[in-house]
Design a protein around this motif. Structure first.
Motif, PDB file in Angstrom:
ATOM      1  N   LEU A 178      -3.412 -39.397  63.296  1.00 31.89           N
ATOM      2  CA  LEU A 178      -2.396 -38.884  62.411  1.00 31.89           C
ATOM      3  C   LEU A 178      -1.786 -37.490  62.490  1.00 31.89           C
ATOM      4  O   LEU A 178      -0.986 -37.180  62.000  1.00 31.89           O
ATOM      5  CB  LEU A 178      -2.969 -38.962  61.073  1.00 31.89           C
ATOM      6  N   GLY A 179      -2.671 -36.622  63.468  1.00 34.06           N
ATOM      7  CA  GLY A 179      -2.319 -35.189  63.595  1.00 34.06           C
ATOM      8  C   GLY A 179      -2.828 -34.444  62.194  1.00 34.06           C
ATOM      9  O   GLY A 179      -3.882 -34.634  61.704  1.00 34.06           O
ATOM     10  N   ARG A 180      -2.564 -33.238  62.158  1.00 33.70           N
ATOM     11  CA  ARG A 180      -2.861 -32.018  61.345  1.00 33.70           C
ATOM     12  C   ARG A 180      -2.460 -32.346  59.698  1.00 33.70           C
ATOM     13  O   ARG A 180      -1.250 -32.643  59.527  1.00 33.70           O
ATOM     14  CB  ARG A 180      -2.101 -30.770  61.691  1.00 33.70           C
ATOM     15  N   LEU A 181      -3.337 -32.844  59.074  1.00 34.80           N
ATOM     16  CA  LEU A 181      -3.154 -33.194  57.641  1.00 34.80           C
ATOM     17  C   LEU A 181      -3.333 -32.070  56.498  1.00 34.80           C
ATOM     18  O   LEU A 181      -4.584 -31.440  56.681  1.00 34.80           O
ATOM     19  CB  LEU A 181      -3.613 -34.524  56.945  1.00 34.80           C
ATOM     20  N   SER A 182      -2.746 -31.780  55.599  1.00 32.41           N
ATOM     21  CA  SER A 182      -2.880 -30.905  54.588  1.00 32.41           C
ATOM     22  C   SER A 182      -3.593 -31.452  53.532  1.00 32.41           C
ATOM     23  O   SER A 182      -3.581 -32.619  53.545  1.00 32.41           O
ATOM     24  CB  SER A 182      -1.399 -30.208  54.056  1.00 32.41           C
ATOM     25  N   ARG A 183      -4.179 -30.541  52.688  1.00 34.35           N
ATOM     26  CA  ARG A 183      -4.957 -31.023  51.563  1.00 34.35           C
ATOM     27  C   ARG A 183      -4.244 -32.223  50.791  1.00 34.35           C
ATOM     28  O   ARG A 183      -4.650 -33.421  50.188  1.00 34.35           O
ATOM     29  CB  ARG A 183      -5.663 -30.075  50.617  1.00 34.35           C
ATOM     30  N   PRO A 184      -2.791 -32.031  50.096  1.00 32.73           N
ATOM     31  CA  PRO A 184      -2.025 -33.195  49.272  1.00 32.73           C
ATOM     32  C   PRO A 184      -2.101 -34.394  50.345  1.00 32.73           C
ATOM     33  O   PRO A 184      -2.177 -35.347  49.685  1.00 32.73           O
ATOM     34  CB  PRO A 184      -1.002 -32.316  49.111  1.00 32.73           C
ATOM     35  N   GLU A 185      -1.953 -34.253  51.590  1.00 30.04           N
ATOM     36  CA  GLU A 185      -1.614 -35.397  52.401  1.00 30.04           C
ATOM     37  C   GLU A 185      -3.015 -36.147  52.513  1.00 30.04           C
ATOM     38  O   GLU A 185      -3.075 -37.424  52.310  1.00 30.04           O
ATOM     39  CB  GLU A 185      -1.274 -35.039  53.752  1.00 30.04           C
ATOM     40  N   ILE A 186      -4.236 -35.387  52.508  1.00 30.22           N
ATOM     41  CA  ILE A 186      -5.538 -36.212  52.598  1.00 30.22           C
ATOM     42  C   ILE A 186      -5.668 -36.940  50.947  1.00 30.22           C
ATOM     43  O   ILE A 186      -6.428 -37.724  51.118  1.00 30.22           O
ATOM     44  CB  ILE A 186      -6.678 -35.021  52.783  1.00 30.22           C
ATOM     45  N   TYR A 187      -5.416 -36.021  49.936  1.00 30.62           N
ATOM     46  CA  TYR A 187      -5.420 -36.530  48.819  1.00 30.62           C
ATOM     47  C   TYR A 187      -4.799 -38.044  48.592  1.00 30.62           C
ATOM     48  O   TYR A 187      -5.227 -39.140  48.049  1.00 30.62           O
ATOM     49  CB  TYR A 187      -5.159 -35.609  47.658  1.00 30.62           C
ATOM     50  N   LYS A 188      -3.447 -37.958  49.118  1.00 31.18           N
ATOM     51  CA  LYS A 188      -2.627 -39.149  49.020  1.00 31.18           C
ATOM     52  C   LYS A 188      -3.291 -40.289  49.678  1.00 31.18           C
ATOM     53  O   LYS A 188      -3.252 -41.471  49.436  1.00 31.18           O
ATOM     54  CB  LYS A 188      -1.308 -38.918  49.605  1.00 31.18           C
ATOM     55  N   ILE A 189      -3.815 -39.786  50.946  1.00 30.50           N
ATOM     56  CA  ILE A 189      -4.448 -41.149  51.915  1.00 30.50           C
ATOM     57  C   ILE A 189      -5.706 -41.615  51.205  1.00 30.50           C
ATOM     58  O   ILE A 189      -5.836 -42.897  51.238  1.00 30.50           O
ATOM     59  CB  ILE A 189      -4.537 -40.622  53.235  1.00 30.50           C
ATOM     60  N   LEU A 190      -6.537 -40.782  50.647  1.00 27.02           N
ATOM     61  CA  LEU A 190      -7.713 -41.366  50.378  1.00 27.02           C
ATOM     62  C   LEU A 190      -7.883 -41.773  48.881  1.00 27.02           C
ATOM     63  O   LEU A 190      -8.452 -42.480  48.329  1.00 27.02           O
ATOM     64  CB  LEU A 190      -8.624 -40.128  50.228  1.00 27.02           C
ATOM     65  N   ILE A 191      -6.892 -41.130  48.017  1.00 27.76           N
ATOM     66  CA  ILE A 191      -6.958 -41.602  46.502  1.00 27.76           C
ATOM     67  C   ILE A 191      -5.614 -42.439  45.934  1.00 27.76           C
ATOM     68  O   ILE A 191      -5.996 -43.691  45.572  1.00 27.76           O
ATOM     69  CB  ILE A 191      -7.013 -40.339  45.579  1.00 27.76           C
ATOM     70  N   ILE A 192      -4.442 -41.698  46.429  1.00 25.63           N
ATOM     71  CA  ILE A 192      -3.168 -42.696  45.750  1.00 25.63           C
ATOM     72  C   ILE A 192      -2.891 -43.880  46.266  1.00 25.63           C
ATOM     73  O   ILE A 192      -2.777 -44.939  46.013  1.00 25.63           O
ATOM     74  CB  ILE A 192      -1.951 -41.603  45.850  1.00 25.63           C
ATOM     75  N   ASP A 193      -3.046 -43.775  47.998  1.00 23.94           N
ATOM     76  CA  ASP A 193      -2.542 -45.155  48.577  1.00 23.94           C
ATOM     77  C   ASP A 193      -3.639 -46.325  48.294  1.00 23.94           C
ATOM     78  O   ASP A 193      -3.318 -47.343  48.044  1.00 23.94           O
ATOM     79  CB  ASP A 193      -2.530 -44.722  50.248  1.00 23.94           C
ATOM     80  N   GLU A 228      -5.557 -49.070  55.276  1.00 21.44           N
ATOM     81  CA  GLU A 228      -6.949 -49.281  55.896  1.00 21.44           C
ATOM     82  C   GLU A 228      -6.979 -48.195  57.009  1.00 21.44           C
ATOM     83  O   GLU A 228      -7.918 -47.510  57.118  1.00 21.44           O
ATOM     84  CB  GLU A 228      -7.253 -50.660  56.382  1.00 21.44           C
ATOM     85  N   PHE A 229      -6.099 -48.369  57.983  1.00 21.20           N
ATOM     86  CA  PHE A 229      -6.009 -47.461  59.220  1.00 21.20           C
ATOM     87  C   PHE A 229      -6.128 -46.026  58.774  1.00 21.20           C
ATOM     88  O   PHE A 229      -6.891 -45.320  59.226  1.00 21.20           O
ATOM     89  CB  PHE A 229      -4.894 -47.866  60.016  1.00 21.20           C
ATOM     90  N   ARG A 230      -5.345 -45.636  57.743  1.00 19.17           N
ATOM     91  CA  ARG A 230      -5.066 -44.044  57.574  1.00 19.17           C
ATOM     92  C   ARG A 230      -6.415 -43.860  57.001  1.00 19.17           C
ATOM     93  O   ARG A 230      -6.901 -42.684  57.212  1.00 19.17           O
ATOM     94  CB  ARG A 230      -3.923 -43.815  56.793  1.00 19.17           C
ATOM     95  N   ARG A 231      -6.717 -44.454  55.780  1.00 16.02           N
ATOM     96  CA  ARG A 231      -8.074 -43.999  55.204  1.00 16.02           C
ATOM     97  C   ARG A 231      -9.080 -43.930  56.024  1.00 16.02           C
ATOM     98  O   ARG A 231      -9.862 -42.859  56.052  1.00 16.02           O
ATOM     99  CB  ARG A 231      -8.279 -45.064  54.220  1.00 16.02           C
ATOM    100  N   LEU A 232      -9.407 -44.979  57.048  1.00 22.24           N
ATOM    101  CA  LEU A 232     -10.641 -44.997  57.808  1.00 22.24           C
ATOM    102  C   LEU A 232     -10.422 -43.943  58.889  1.00 22.24           C
ATOM    103  O   LEU A 232     -11.565 -43.055  58.977  1.00 22.24           O
ATOM    104  CB  LEU A 232     -10.767 -46.228  58.564  1.00 22.24           C
ATOM    105  N   ALA A 233      -9.338 -43.314  59.362  1.00 21.86           N
ATOM    106  CA  ALA A 233      -9.135 -42.380  60.351  1.00 21.86           C
ATOM    107  C   ALA A 233      -9.334 -40.979  59.817  1.00 21.86           C
ATOM    108  O   ALA A 233     -10.034 -40.202  60.226  1.00 21.86           O
ATOM    109  CB  ALA A 233      -7.582 -42.343  60.755  1.00 21.86           C
ATOM    110  N   VAL A 234      -8.902 -40.860  58.269  1.00 23.45           N
ATOM    111  CA  VAL A 234      -9.379 -39.705  57.667  1.00 23.45           C
ATOM    112  C   VAL A 234     -10.848 -39.469  57.377  1.00 23.45           C
ATOM    113  O   VAL A 234     -11.487 -38.154  57.756  1.00 23.45           O
ATOM    114  CB  VAL A 234      -8.496 -39.566  56.523  1.00 23.45           C
ATOM    115  N   MET A 235     -11.490 -40.432  57.025  1.00 22.52           N
ATOM    116  CA  MET A 235     -12.777 -40.598  56.735  1.00 22.52           C
ATOM    117  C   MET A 235     -13.474 -40.177  58.038  1.00 22.52           C
ATOM    118  O   MET A 235     -14.599 -39.379  58.052  1.00 22.52           O
ATOM    119  CB  MET A 235     -13.398 -41.562  55.983  1.00 22.52           C
ATOM    120  N   LYS A 236     -13.319 -40.770  59.117  1.00 21.79           N
ATOM    121  CA  LYS A 236     -13.856 -40.627  60.481  1.00 21.79           C
ATOM    122  C   LYS A 236     -13.969 -38.965  60.796  1.00 21.79           C
ATOM    123  O   LYS A 236     -14.684 -38.426  61.193  1.00 21.79           O
ATOM    124  CB  LYS A 236     -13.609 -41.489  61.631  1.00 21.79           C
ATOM    125  N   ALA A 237     -12.613 -38.635  60.597  1.00 20.07           N
ATOM    126  CA  ALA A 237     -12.351 -37.168  61.127  1.00 20.07           C
ATOM    127  C   ALA A 237     -13.260 -36.218  60.220  1.00 20.07           C
ATOM    128  O   ALA A 237     -13.845 -35.236  60.799  1.00 20.07           O
ATOM    129  CB  ALA A 237     -10.914 -36.929  61.107  1.00 20.07           C
TER     130      ALA A 237
END
Length: 508
Positions: free
Chosen positions: A212-227, A261-270
């Motif tokens: 997904l590239g470089r993600l900021s804290r608000p983007e991480i929050y959206k992927i892990l919580i809001i979505d 699923e794809f975005r959340r798992l990618a962030v958690m793995k990173a």
């Protein structure tokens, strides 16, 4: 010619499908006929019988609808949604019977496709079936995150959360005067910081994710919580209620789930990969990830990601919902807010309230539990599957049924609570204005029996300290028109719109 043949083929196919549905419906009616007389009463079904009570629940707030039906059908009744028979419990005694006494018969869950996806195929402690995996993972999370000893280790993070929150609110007043503040924006950000520290050992401002590239804290929050929350709330799949039609494609639904699923798992793995490198370099880590990497050798990468994500989502969401509603109600009740302030001052004096003071503040405790009663974050316990014939509240419940425990309905029971729709913390105080610890179980907000929520201690500490400190520091009132803004988000009790409050520092 080709078009005519295609149209004819389509007509035949639709006719065959309609005929099949009719045959299936009458087959189901005959199969259930012998059981229906023994089941709890069934609300009248409007419209097409094959759809059942689905149309009555289309507003996605079934907990409120069920409370209305209690007056007609009693505290236990059954509904039909497609091919599913769901027994709804709206009484605390029967709910405890299901959670404790009949637990062995009602200990598994059949989640919808959306919820199954959100919960990593039931790899979360809160959502997996009861068994060896649940017992082992619950022991891990209590030892490392949520238990009394773990809470002592993480105390510094909670203190930092409160200090940062107060600092942010004072900054708002300094820069904006008496302009209303969006409490949720500030509080949810600080809760997310706390959750990340408990889960992976540090807050994260940026993360490089290969996919997904470089993600900021608000983007991480959206992927892990809001979505994930949006998927769980919005992606209702009607095929869950008509199993024989699962072959019918629903592409938009599937794509939304797959993307989440794809975005959340990618962030958690990173996050896991980055923190694992730091741990290998010898950096000290006081977090859940360290334990899972060293002790959970039998866990897969996906299971580790799921267990860490559970800490993040539950610390970030449920706590915020309860604190926001508590401050909303206090802002509506200036006299009670002042009584709470006076109680805090009588115990703390010129000192800032801390967790050590909580046991000596009965009104603060009562505010917390009354908020859980009237604004319980999860009104209905995720459906439980009945895998053997059993009995609840004197009614026969056959294997294959599902159980919906309406905790909101239990807390609106007029036989147990006087004027249950009113927010009145003093109902939790005795004649001597003392809080009785056993009262905390009256709301059943943290469940009961073997599935009792392990996060109860942490939620209590964070929310009560937050409320106490913010009332100690500020006078709270709602902006004009805010009192009427009490709508919620579907099947959860989060406010639909963030609370906007006018705050005035008490030292001015």
């Amino acid at each position: 010619m080709g078009t005519a043949i295609a149209m004819a083929a389509l007509a035949v196919a639709l006719g065959a499908l309609l005929l099949w549905l009719i045959i299936w419906y009458f087959h189901e009616q005959r199969r259930r006929g012998s059981q229906d007389s023994q089941l709890p009463p069934v609300p009248e079904v409007p419209g097409l019988p094959v759809i059942g009570n689905a149309l009555q629940l289309r507003e996605r707030k079934p907990h409120s609808i069920f409370v209305k039906w209690v007056k007609t059908y009693g505290p236990i009744f059954s509904i039909r949604v497609g091919s599913k028979s769901i027994v709804v419990l709206n009484n605390q005694d029967v709910a405890k019977e299901a959670m404790v006494t009949r637990f062995s018969s009602i200990s598994t869950k059949r989640l919808s496709k959306a919820l199954s996806s959100v919960t990593f195929d039931q790899c979360m402690v809160a959502m997996c079936d009861y068994g060896d995996f649940h017992r082992t993972m619950k022991r891990h999370i209590i030892k490392n995150v949520l238990g009394p000893n773990a809470q002592k280790r993480h105390r510094v993070h909670r203190d930092t959360l409160i200090d940062n929150l107060v600092k942010d609110l004072h900054t708002h007043v300094k820069n904006n005067g008496l302009q209303p503040v969006n409490f949720r924006n500030i509080y949810s950000s600080e809760l997310f910081r706390l959750a990340m520290k408990e889960a992976i050992g540090r807050d994260v401002e940026y993360i490089n994710v290969e996919e997904l590239g470089r993600l900021s804290r608000p983007e991480i929050y959206k992927i892990l919580i809001i979505d994930p929350i949006e998927v769980g709330l919005e992606c209702a799949d009607w095929r869950d209620f008509f199993p024989l039609l699962k072959w019918v494609p629903q592409r938009n639904f599937g794509r939304k789930i797959e993307k989440m699923e794809f975005r959340r798992l990618a962030v958690m793995k990173a996050l896991i990969k980055e923190q694992s490198k730091q741990a290998a370099s010898g950096e000290e880590m006081n977090c859940y990830l360290k334990y899972l990497l060293t002790e959970g050798e039998t866990l897969t990468e996906k299971q580790i990601a799921s267990l860490l994500w559970e800490v993040v989502i539950e610390s970030s969401d449920t706590t915020m919902v309860t604190a926001e509603w508590a401050l909303f109600e206090l802002a509506k009740s200036p006299k009670l807010q002042e009584s709470l302030y006076e109680e805090i001052q009588s115990i703390c004096g010129s000192d800032k309230i801390t967790e050590e003071h909580l046991c000596r503040l009965p009104l603060l405790d009562a505010v917390f539990h009354e908020t859980l009663r009237t604004h319980i974050p999860l009104p209905i316990v995720p459906l439980r599957y009945v895998h053997e014939d059993t009995e609840l509240g004197g009614c026969y419940v056959p294997a294959g049924s599902e159980i919906a425990i309406n905790l909101y309905g239990c807390n609106m029971d007029e036989n147990r609570w006087e004027k249950p729709e009113e927010w009145n913390p003093e109902r939790f105080l005795d004649d001597k204005k003392k809080y009785t610890p056993s009262d905390s179980y009256k709301t059943m907000a943290f469940g009961a029996g073997k599935r009792l929520c392990p996060g109860a201690l942490q939620v209590t500490l964070i929310v009560c300290t937050t409320i106490g400190r913010l009332v100690q520091e500020f006078e709270w009132r709602l902006k004009d028109g805010e009192e009427e803004d009490v709508d919620t988000v579907g099947i959860i009790n989060q406010k639909l719109h963030p609370m906007h409050a006018v705050i005035r520092p008490r030292n001015l």
